[in-house]
Design a protein around this motif. Structure first.
Motif, short mmCIF file in Angstrom:
data_model
loop_
_atom_site.label_atom_id
_atom_site.label_comp_id
_atom_site.label_asym_id
_atom_site.label_seq_id
_atom_site.Cartn_x
_atom_site.Cartn_y
_atom_site.Cartn_z
N ALA A 153 -10.95 -3.51 -14.04
CA ALA A 153 -9.64 -2.88 -13.86
C ALA A 153 -9.54 -2.28 -12.46
O ALA A 153 -10.55 -2.08 -11.77
N SER A 154 -8.31 -1.96 -12.05
CA SER A 154 -8.06 -1.41 -10.72
C SER A 154 -7.27 -0.11 -10.82
O SER A 154 -6.37 0.02 -11.65
N ILE A 155 -7.60 0.81 -9.94
CA ILE A 155 -6.79 2.00 -9.70
C ILE A 155 -6.28 1.90 -8.27
O ILE A 155 -7.06 1.73 -7.34
N LEU A 156 -4.97 1.95 -8.12
CA LEU A 156 -4.37 1.84 -6.79
C LEU A 156 -3.38 2.98 -6.58
O LEU A 156 -2.74 3.44 -7.53
N THR A 157 -3.24 3.39 -5.34
CA THR A 157 -2.28 4.43 -5.01
C THR A 157 -1.77 4.20 -3.59
O THR A 157 -2.31 3.38 -2.84
N PHE A 158 -0.73 4.93 -3.23
CA PHE A 158 -0.08 4.74 -1.94
C PHE A 158 -0.30 5.95 -1.05
O PHE A 158 -0.01 7.08 -1.42
N THR A 159 -0.81 5.70 0.15
CA THR A 159 -0.96 6.75 1.14
C THR A 159 -0.16 6.36 2.38
O THR A 159 0.61 5.40 2.36
N SER A 160 -0.31 7.12 3.45
CA SER A 160 0.44 6.85 4.68
C SER A 160 -0.36 7.33 5.87
O SER A 160 -1.36 8.05 5.73
N GLU A 161 0.09 6.93 7.06
CA GLU A 161 -0.56 7.42 8.28
C GLU A 161 -0.50 8.93 8.38
O GLU A 161 -1.29 9.56 9.09
#
Length: 268
Positions: A153-161
């Motif tokens: 399974a995968s855990i993904l999230t969104f970050t930024s500069e």
């Protein structure tokens, strides 16, 4: 025709759980994953004025043949996590993907020459970090303890500069994004024995509702267009494509990474 490559044909119990998926990057990812046969569960907070539109979009996703369930509840509440764990347990369902896309933070400056202008307080940092960073840990930990993640399974999230670069009015979110990346690294390290990977997608400047809430967002857009070697903004679909790629078996060896998805915007 839908390609049921994730074994999520009608009757399958393999799911993506998307936190904060009613619009923007989260919902674009839902659309992409549904097109490839993954069942979708979205936890969101949608205003009544937009709820009919959101539910109509979910009906379109169902036309692909997958199951689509939504919970219009606060993802930061322990009761919501408990309800979702009960839902998955009773369905004997498993998580292929936990996608964290919660965008809830305080967008105020640290300092203003205008004495009457609102500036950040310590509590603003804490509330932003709880929503945009710590909540990922709460959900990942709860579902791991309930043994609801499937193999690979995968855990993904969104970050930024903004996690490493200061931006006007972005200090609280910047802190939260930095904390989010630290949490993902630890999840990647400590969940490895469970065959669960965790990664951050660092999206380029994307013209979403969340971006438009940032004071001076039009300047960020202009700067991104100037910096990006492909001379365009990142789109939600660009990011959704990478979410899809990262849950394919070929990506199982990518773990604990911050992956730029910006067409090269970060190079300048």
């Amino acid at each position: 025709m839908v390609n049921f490559e994730f074994n999520a044909a009608p009757g399958s119990n393999s799911w993506a759980l998307i936190l904060g998926g009613s619009s923007g990057l989260g919902f674009a990812s839902a659309k992409k994953l549904a097109q490839h046969g993954l069942n979708i569960c979205i936890v969101h907070r949608t205003r009544r004025s937009k709820l009919v539109e959101f539910e109509a979009e979910c009906d379109i996703l169902r036309e692909t043949g997958v199951q689509v369930i939504s919970f219009n509840k606060d993802a930061l509440q322990e009761q919501t996590r408990a309800e979702l764990i009960t839902f998955f347990t009773e369905k004997q369902a498993t998580l292929k993907l936990l996608l964290h896309s919660i965008a809830k933070g305080n967008l105020k400056p640290i300092y203003s020459a205008n004495a009457s202008a609102a500036t950040l307080k310590g509590n603003d940092f804490m509330l932003t970090a709880e929503a945009m960073a710590v909540s990922l840990y709460d959900w990942a930990n709860a579902f791991a303890k309930a043994s609801l993640f499937e193999k690979n399974a995968s855990i993904l999230t969104f970050t930024s500069e903004g996690s490493t670069k200061p931006l006007p009015n972005y200090a609280a979110v910047s802190m939260a994004k930095a904390a989010l990346e630290a949490i993902v690294r630890s999840l990647a390290y400590e969940f490895a024995p469970l065959q669960i990977t965790a990664n951050c997608i660092q999206a380029g400047v994307t013209n979403t509702e969340s971006l438009q809430l940032i004071p001076g967002s039009e300047i960020l857009i202009e700067q991104a267009l100037a910096r990006n070697p492909q001379k365009r903004l990142t789109t939600p679909e660009d990011v959704a494509n990478v979410v899809y790629l990262l849950i394919k078996p070929e990506a199982n060896w990518i773990n604990g990474a911050v992956i730029p998805v910006d067409g090269g915007e970060h190079l300048r």
